[in-house]
Every structure is written in structure tokens, then in C-alpha cells.
Design a protein around this motif. Sequence first.
Motif, PDB file in Angstrom:
ATOM      1  N   MET A 266       8.766  18.948 -58.052  1.00 56.82           N
ATOM      2  CA  MET A 266       8.943  17.516 -57.774  1.00 56.82           C
ATOM      3  C   MET A 266       7.730  16.911 -57.076  1.00 56.82           C
ATOM      4  O   MET A 266       7.713  15.710 -56.787  1.00 56.82           O
ATOM      5  N   GLY A 267       6.726  17.727 -56.760  1.00 59.39           N
ATOM      6  CA  GLY A 267       5.557  17.239 -56.046  1.00 59.39           C
ATOM      7  C   GLY A 267       5.769  17.097 -54.558  1.00 59.39           C
ATOM      8  O   GLY A 267       5.055  16.346 -53.886  1.00 59.39           O
ATOM      9  N   ILE A 268       6.745  17.830 -54.015  1.00 59.69           N
ATOM     10  CA  ILE A 268       7.071  17.739 -52.584  1.00 59.69           C
ATOM     11  C   ILE A 268       6.477  18.936 -51.854  1.00 59.69           C
ATOM     12  O   ILE A 268       6.727  20.084 -52.212  1.00 59.69           O
ATOM     13  N   TYR A 269       5.701  18.659 -50.847  1.00 58.26           N
ATOM     14  CA  TYR A 269       5.102  19.651 -49.963  1.00 58.26           C
ATOM     15  C   TYR A 269       6.198  20.200 -49.045  1.00 58.26           C
ATOM     16  O   TYR A 269       7.018  19.435 -48.544  1.00 58.26           O
ATOM     17  N   VAL A 270       6.239  21.506 -48.816  1.00 58.79           N
ATOM     18  CA  VAL A 270       7.314  22.121 -48.029  1.00 58.79           C
ATOM     19  C   VAL A 270       6.721  22.808 -46.802  1.00 58.79           C
ATOM     20  O   VAL A 270       5.871  23.693 -46.913  1.00 58.79           O
ATOM     21  N   MET A 271       7.198  22.399 -45.626  1.00 56.17           N
ATOM     22  CA  MET A 271       6.760  22.992 -44.376  1.00 56.17           C
ATOM     23  C   MET A 271       7.972  23.537 -43.633  1.00 56.17           C
ATOM     24  O   MET A 271       9.115  23.206 -43.954  1.00 56.17           O
ATOM     25  N   MET A 272       7.725  24.368 -42.628  1.00 51.19           N
ATOM     26  CA  MET A 272       8.810  24.946 -41.846  1.00 51.19           C
ATOM     27  C   MET A 272       8.439  24.997 -40.372  1.00 51.19           C
ATOM     28  O   MET A 272       7.258  25.008 -40.001  1.00 51.19           O
ATOM     29  N   ASP A 273       9.467  25.023 -39.544  1.00 47.85           N
ATOM     30  CA  ASP A 273       9.288  25.194 -38.103  1.00 47.85           C
ATOM     31  C   ASP A 273       9.010  26.661 -37.777  1.00 47.85           C
ATOM     32  O   ASP A 273       9.626  27.559 -38.367  1.00 47.85           O
ATOM     33  N   VAL A 274       8.116  26.889 -36.843  1.00 45.67           N
ATOM     34  CA  VAL A 274       7.923  28.229 -36.284  1.00 45.67           C
ATOM     35  C   VAL A 274       7.986  28.133 -34.774  1.00 45.67           C
ATOM     36  O   VAL A 274       7.433  27.211 -34.166  1.00 45.67           O
ATOM     37  N   MET A 275       8.689  29.072 -34.175  1.00 46.87           N
ATOM     38  CA  MET A 275       8.810  29.144 -32.722  1.00 46.87           C
ATOM     39  C   MET A 275       8.076  30.390 -32.266  1.00 46.87           C
ATOM     40  O   MET A 275       8.638  31.482 -32.209  1.00 46.87           O
ATOM     41  N   HIS A 276       6.772  30.237 -31.984  1.00 45.63           N
ATOM     42  CA  HIS A 276       5.951  31.369 -31.585  1.00 45.63           C
ATOM     43  C   HIS A 276       5.679  31.376 -30.089  1.00 45.63           C
ATOM     44  O   HIS A 276       4.854  32.157 -29.622  1.00 45.63           O
ATOM     45  N   SER A 277       6.352  30.539 -29.360  1.00 39.82           N
ATOM     46  CA  SER A 277       6.187  30.572 -27.909  1.00 39.82           C
ATOM     47  C   SER A 277       7.116  31.595 -27.276  1.00 39.82           C
ATOM     48  O   SER A 277       6.744  32.259 -26.306  1.00 39.82           O
ATOM     49  N   ASP A 346       7.239  23.543 -29.570  1.00 36.53           N
ATOM     50  CA  ASP A 346       7.121  23.769 -28.133  1.00 36.53           C
ATOM     51  C   ASP A 346       5.782  24.404 -27.736  1.00 36.53           C
ATOM     52  O   ASP A 346       5.726  25.407 -27.022  1.00 36.53           O
ATOM     53  N   VAL A 347       4.711  23.799 -28.220  1.00 37.61           N
ATOM     54  CA  VAL A 347       3.371  24.266 -27.849  1.00 37.61           C
ATOM     55  C   VAL A 347       3.151  24.127 -26.344  1.00 37.61           C
ATOM     56  O   VAL A 347       2.421  24.917 -25.726  1.00 37.61           O
ATOM     57  N   THR A 348       3.809  23.158 -25.741  1.00 38.14           N
ATOM     58  CA  THR A 348       3.636  22.935 -24.306  1.00 38.14           C
ATOM     59  C   THR A 348       3.991  24.174 -23.501  1.00 38.14           C
ATOM     60  O   THR A 348       3.273  24.553 -22.563  1.00 38.14           O
ATOM     61  N   SER A 349       5.107  24.821 -23.825  1.00 37.19           N
ATOM     62  CA  SER A 349       5.515  26.002 -23.065  1.00 37.19           C
ATOM     63  C   SER A 349       4.587  27.178 -23.314  1.00 37.19           C
ATOM     64  O   SER A 349       4.566  28.126 -22.520  1.00 37.19           O
ATOM     65  N   MET A 350       3.807  27.126 -24.389  1.00 38.26           N
ATOM     66  CA  MET A 350       2.862  28.207 -24.657  1.00 38.26           C
ATOM     67  C   MET A 350       1.623  28.093 -23.790  1.00 38.26           C
ATOM     68  O   MET A 350       1.132  29.094 -23.256  1.00 38.26           O
ATOM     69  N   ILE A 351       1.105  26.885 -23.650  1.00 38.40           N
ATOM     70  CA  ILE A 351      -0.232  26.749 -23.063  1.00 38.40           C
ATOM     71  C   ILE A 351      -0.216  26.576 -21.549  1.00 38.40           C
ATOM     72  O   ILE A 351      -1.275  26.576 -20.923  1.00 38.40           O
ATOM     73  N   TYR A 352       0.986  26.413 -20.944  1.00 40.76           N
ATOM     74  CA  TYR A 352       1.077  26.296 -19.490  1.00 40.76           C
ATOM     75  C   TYR A 352       1.806  27.508 -18.924  1.00 40.76           C
ATOM     76  O   TYR A 352       2.836  27.932 -19.453  1.00 40.76           O
ATOM     77  N   HIS A 353       1.288  28.053 -17.836  1.00 41.71           N
ATOM     78  CA  HIS A 353       2.006  29.114 -17.133  1.00 41.71           C
ATOM     79  C   HIS A 353       3.227  28.549 -16.410  1.00 41.71           C
ATOM     80  O   HIS A 353       4.314  29.120 -16.460  1.00 41.71           O
ATOM     81  N   ASP A 354       3.030  27.443 -15.697  1.00 39.90           N
ATOM     82  CA  ASP A 354       4.152  26.828 -14.984  1.00 39.90           C
ATOM     83  C   ASP A 354       4.861  25.876 -15.934  1.00 39.90           C
ATOM     84  O   ASP A 354       4.240  25.058 -16.592  1.00 39.90           O
ATOM     85  N   GLN A 355       6.167  25.998 -15.998  1.00 37.44           N
ATOM     86  CA  GLN A 355       6.945  25.253 -16.974  1.00 37.44           C
ATOM     87  C   GLN A 355       7.537  23.994 -16.359  1.00 37.44           C
ATOM     88  O   GLN A 355       8.745  23.865 -16.201  1.00 37.44           O
ATOM     89  N   SER A 356       6.684  23.064 -15.976  1.00 34.06           N
ATOM     90  CA  SER A 356       7.162  21.795 -15.438  1.00 34.06           C
ATOM     91  C   SER A 356       7.789  20.969 -16.553  1.00 34.06           C
ATOM     92  O   SER A 356       7.266  20.911 -17.661  1.00 34.06           O
ATOM     93  N   SER A 357       8.900  20.325 -16.252  1.00 37.06           N
ATOM     94  CA  SER A 357       9.584  19.510 -17.251  1.00 37.06           C
ATOM     95  C   SER A 357       9.094  18.069 -17.252  1.00 37.06           C
ATOM     96  O   SER A 357       9.553  17.257 -18.041  1.00 37.06           O
ATOM     97  N   ASP A 358       8.146  17.740 -16.376  1.00 39.81           N
ATOM     98  CA  ASP A 358       7.699  16.356 -16.251  1.00 39.81           C
ATOM     99  C   ASP A 358       6.223  16.238 -16.610  1.00 39.81           C
ATOM    100  O   ASP A 358       5.416  15.743 -15.849  1.00 39.81           O
TER     101      ASP A 358
END
Length: 824
Positions: A266-277, A346-358
Motif C-alpha cells: 500500500m506504500g505505507i512505511y512501518v515503524m515500531m516502538d523499542v524500549m531499550h532503556s 523514554d530516551v530521557t531515562s536513558m541519558i540521565y542518571h538521576d530520574q527527575s520527573s520535572d
Amino acid sequence: MEFSTCDNLQQCDVPCIESLFANDPQLRSYEKDIRLRYGLFEKTLMAIEREEGFDRFSRSYENYGVVLTHDGGVKCREWIPNARAVYLKGDFSNWERVNYKEVGYGQWEIYIPPNHDGSCPIPHLSELKIEIETRDNQVLERISPWANYVTQWESSFKWLFWNPQSNEICKRFVANRLPKPDRLRIYEAHIGISSDRCQVSSFRHFTSEVLPRIRDLGYNCVLLMAIMEHPCYSSVGCQVTNFFAPSSRYGTPEDLRELISVAHEMGIYVMMDVMHSEASRNSSEGLNRFDGTDDCFFRSDRSDCHAHANDTRKFDFTKWEVLRFLLSNLRHYVDNFDFDGFRFRDVTSMIYHDQSSDRRYASGYKQYFGMHMDIEAMAYLMLANKMLHQFYPQIITIAEEHSEYPGLTHLVREGGFGFDYRLSMHIPSKWMQLLNERRDEDWNMNDICEMFLECRRGEKYITFSENYEQNTDDQWTIARQLMGDECMLDGQEMSLKLDRGISLYKMVRLFTSAFSGQAFLNFMAGNEFGHPDWVEFPSVQNFDNYHLARRQFQLADNPQLRYKFLNNFDMEMNRLEERFAWLNSSPAFLTRQHNDDKVIIFERAGLLFMFNFHPTRSYPDYRIGVRTPGKYNIVLDSDDKMFGGHGRNQASTDFCTQQQACDNMKCSLMVYLPSRCVVVMANETIYSKQNWLNANRVYNEYGNCGERGRNFNDARRGSEWHRHRSHSRGRQGFRQTSPGFEARFSGMCVTEPSYRRETSPYKGRSINRSQNRSDYRDGPDYNSRMYRDENMGKEMKSDFGRSSRSPVRSRSIGFEKSVSPTRY
């Protein structure tokens, strides 16, 4: 400086770092930090190339787990550093243990020869287990981290050997990847909630029922959520246990292959989520404590505390085998399933040691550099993007990152991370905040524009109007916020709340798509037509209720419901983008931002976008500046009746520029801009008649979809050049045009098109083109809502309903003119 002679990683040479600084000069102050992470990336890459080779290392799925050999046998290999002995057992051996052999560095291998007839010694769908005797005398039963098919049985998981016969393999699967699109219109979907039934849907249902819908709507990419196996359905794929196994709750791996093959056709590009954090904390079927220790694949320090709170464990990116596992995971889905790209969750949780939610957008960069950053995780992301773009040039990668970390979409050789796009995470919350906290009269046009300008210079963004948290955590979508539980029956009189909701919903989506982004994402299937329910997956809290874990697409297909109008608008918006490619053009050129008028006007890709957010004021004879002189025509009008509007504009009107300066431009237009409406115009001198005819030919390839209410585009032909050139149009499923469809230019009058005569309150009249008015006061569209028109200084009806008095009078300030029954 060559890396081999560089002892200090902060002095490592970054080939094109000046390109990064040219786009974002503030980063020069943190040059040492950028060189440090690039140096770690380069050091890791060189070590991989030296020891095993990057290509072979990242294709380790061909050697690890239980894999077939060319002679029909089976080779098994695992990394279990704390093991004293390892065994494979299962149905194939009547659950007798078969010994692994240690080959060093925590690696264990075994080879099982083929049967006497040359067949595989392990039958298809036979159950397998790994038994591990640890050095501290534990005996563990585990599923291989590389298992490619795992099924859930009651409260436990079973690892089944997947080796189907040739007649069971997807016949359509051909590794023929689509070319990389220059812009993305993404339809995000979850397989499990893609049907209207209160149950988990399947790959096959999605293939047959949802993919054609995505194609017809004009999206060129589908982003599939929660594909990897995860035990908790309500986690939406965040707590992954088996990274190489597509979730069996949706079907088999062959079903997924067929879905992707059909999408490509159909000409539709297909992507998927990956959770590598991070990964699930489950031990029996997951990676946690795989070898009996706490830190086999994961960190054991304080940086893992946040992950523990979410029932997950954070990967340790300093370990060689973790890099092998994750890089091979990406190539497994590209090589074996033909996926076209990945969104890294969730790239944010990968690149920071401290997991601040703000963590929010910051103009100063101090929060983005320092000891609290995880440079090993950053180096992994650079390795992953380097690998994918080196071996698969057509692959697209997307970063989901909340803190607006700079440099994510810059090339790796520039010191960036190498992603193609990043999600503009702050826009949905800003829209919801605006809708929740301010009256329409108090909206600030500058604030609306500014929330789209809070982006890193030189980076490519994907914009979207609502996000996962609004749909699940807050249980409050934009559609529900705007329209609530209003009756959507088309035959009933539209309430003020519903009229406001439908109007703003269209404006929010088009503004989000057209103003600044390089790609657009429709969040969660169904939001394109304003699905009335939020998403709530079955859980203990709701007693495993599936009522809100489904999408009711039949609402958009029902001609008696107003959902069809939003669905029609979304389709036409995507087709207009396909025609003019604004996502692949320069950002919007802001022409006017008037806070009192509540008007935002901008140009992009040669189109003129005019947004009037005012709840009550419409502007006749509204002068706006334009950069290009010529004749303009309406190509999209959210107030069109085909979109649930009131038809206050005439689509056939020509708007000619005048040599009168306005908005610091030499040329200007006089337009009629209805309240709560967006009008999009195109310049005829830029886009020739041939361009329009070619676009129409592409649209007609979608075929007749009249039974779904998708034939509205034929009616919209009144806005196109060939309507003025006596081209009568028609298609099965829609009434044919008549000679009355042609334009009569004598006296600047045009006969009303036949498709509108049947329902028009001004049947048979000629319309003065200079006035461009379809909102006659003496028609059945009369509505009793009143407001104070400040321009006229007297009480008048709303723009979609005039008083019944006659004759019709012009709304231009300073004069009024009587109108005959046939001509102004």
C-alpha cells in the motif's frame, strides 16, 4: 587527532563538530563534554570492529539463542557469566537435559545434529527451557533472552521453538524495502485495541481492517506500539520480557510479517516502538536475574532505583554483551520482519542518571551536561543510529525525549546522536492547558505561536496535538475536553458546545501539522475523528474491563453521526499536505499575529493559512499582506459543510491581490474570515492547473469510498481551477455535476454549483464574488444564538445563522446595500 593516539577522550576529534556549533552556538561552551561522549562512542566502535566486526557483532541473533544450521541441525549459544553448568531441555528430549559447553567469557554453546532423515531435531512449536546451575548452588529455569516466540499460558510464559513449514510461512514477505520518505504523516496504532470488540485484537484484523483505513486517510507511515512480548498488557509495551519475540497475544510472527508486507504494498512505511532503556523485573520469563545475580544485564547502583519503582530494570550500557543484545535486537526486526524504522521510547531515562520527573525545555544548557549524565547510554544511542543508517540507509529513527536535550537529530559525525526526528513532547500539554485554563476570549495568539517555537535550532521535529498521558493517565482527550458527552447525531440541532468543539478540534490539528514541524503524528488510532473515549487498558483497578481498550471506527463510518466530519477533514488535510509538501518546506513565515482579532496568518510551502480563533467575530473585507501577487483560491476551509461547518465561504471565489501595502508587504488580499475557522489558500500563478489535475489523479486512485462517507472530495472540486474551466466532474457514489456547475464570469457572478443547490437556503441565486458570502439571513440555517458584534455596534445573529429580515445587508462597516433576489 587519531583516536588511537588520544588518551584523553575530551580531546577526541569530532569530524564535523563545527556544523553542530553553527546550528547551536551555545553548545560551544560544552565542547569538552561533546568530545567526551563522541570519544567513548568511537572507542567502543573501534573495539567492536577490532574484535568481531560491527556487522557481525550487530547480527548476533544469527548465532545466539536456538538457531538452525545449514545442515538441518540446531546450534544454541547463551551468555550466562554466573553459571557453573547449563542445560537445554524440552519436548524434543522428553525433558531430558542436554549439556551446554563453556567456551569462555561466560559463553555457553551446544550443537544438536539433525535427525537421520535430515530434519530438524527440535520440532516446530515444541516447548524449551534452559536450566542453569549457578556458582552459588542455585538451580534456575529460564527462557532464552533470544527466544523469538513466547506464548502466555495462564500466569506463566512458554518458550516455543518457531520453525514453521514452508506452507506456513508468509508468502507475501519479500525483503523489498520502501524508499525513505522525505516527510512523515504518522498514524500511531496499538494492535490490541484496533477493533471495536472488548478483547485483544490481532495482527490479521489490523491487516484487513485498519491498514486500508490508514491508506485512505492519507497517512504514509504507521507506528506500531507494544510489539515486543510483555506480560502486563496495560504497560503498553514498557515492561518487555522477551525482546526478540513479537507479542503472541496478537498472533504469530508470520502474521506480523504479512501485516508489514501488505502495508508496503500500500506504500505505507512501518515503524515500531523499542524500549531499550529498561526491561521488566520478571525473572522466570524475562532478563532480570537471568544468571542468578542482580547485575547480569542491568545496573545494580542507585541509578536503577527509579526503574525499580516502575517494575523495570535499567540496562547497563557499559557491558559488551548488553550492547550485542540491544544492537542485534534492532537488526533482528529489520532483517526478519522488514520494519522500516524505530521510535526509541523514554530516551530521557536513558541519558540521565538521576530520574527527575520535572525535566523541561531550558534555554540554558547547564542541566544537559555534567556528572548526572549517562554518557555510556549516549554512546549506545550513537552506536545504534550509526549501525542502522550505515547498513540500512532507508531506516528512520525517532527519539522520544522530554527534556529537549540538544543535538538529538544532528549527525553522529557532528557530535549529535544521529536520530532522524524527535518528538515535540511539550505541544500536547500546552494545547490541553490552553483549553482547560483559559476562556476562548482570553487566548493569547503569541502564546500559541511560542509553544511551537520552543525547539532546538536545526533539529527535525514531529508535532502532535495530544499524548499518551492525556489518553490514559488523565483520561481526558482533546475531543472529550471540547465536546464532552454531546450528542453527535447529525440530524439533531448542533449545540453551542458541540459547534465550538468540532471547530476547534479541526483548527488545533491543522495548526499543529502546518505551523512548524517536519512530520505529523496522529496519536492513537481513532483520534483522527475525535474518538469519544480515552484509552484504559484492562487491569486489576478496573476489574480487567476491555470497554475502553478498543477503538470504535464504525463511528466515523456512520453517516448519521458527526464523527464523519472530523474524519473527512483529517483526510483532506493529509491529502493537501501530500499535494503541497509543507512538512518538507521551510518553517512558517508569520504574516500576522493579532491578539485582539484572535487571528494568526502565515505562509508555508506556497500556501496561505488563515486562522481565526475568535469565538464570535467574523471579518468581512479583512485585508492581509501576501508575499506573492496573483490570484488565490481556497483549497481547504474548515467551515465547509463537508467538515461539519456552516459553509460561510464560497469555495469557487477568486481572490486577486492588490498593490496596497499591508503587514510590511507590497501586496495584499481582501478576504472573508469566519469565526472559529481556518481557511487555506493557494496562489494560482505558483501552482498551475496541471499540478492540480495531477493531484486529482492521485486522489482518484483511492477508488470509490462513498459508503464510508469519504466521497466529499468530489464536492471540494469546486475549489479547484478546472471548476472554472467548465470541467464537469462526477464519480460513482456521488451525484453528477450539471452545466450549472460551470462558472459565469460576466458581471463577476457565478451560478451556485448543483451539489449545493439541493440543500442551499439560497437556491438558484447568483452570488456576488466580491462579497464571498454564503451565510444568507433568510435560510433554514437560522439559529437563535445572539452576540454583540463589536464591529457593527449592535446585536446580531451568529455567523452561521442570520436574522430572517430582508433585504440582506452587507456587514462592511460604514455602509449597507440592499440586494435583489438574483444579484447584489
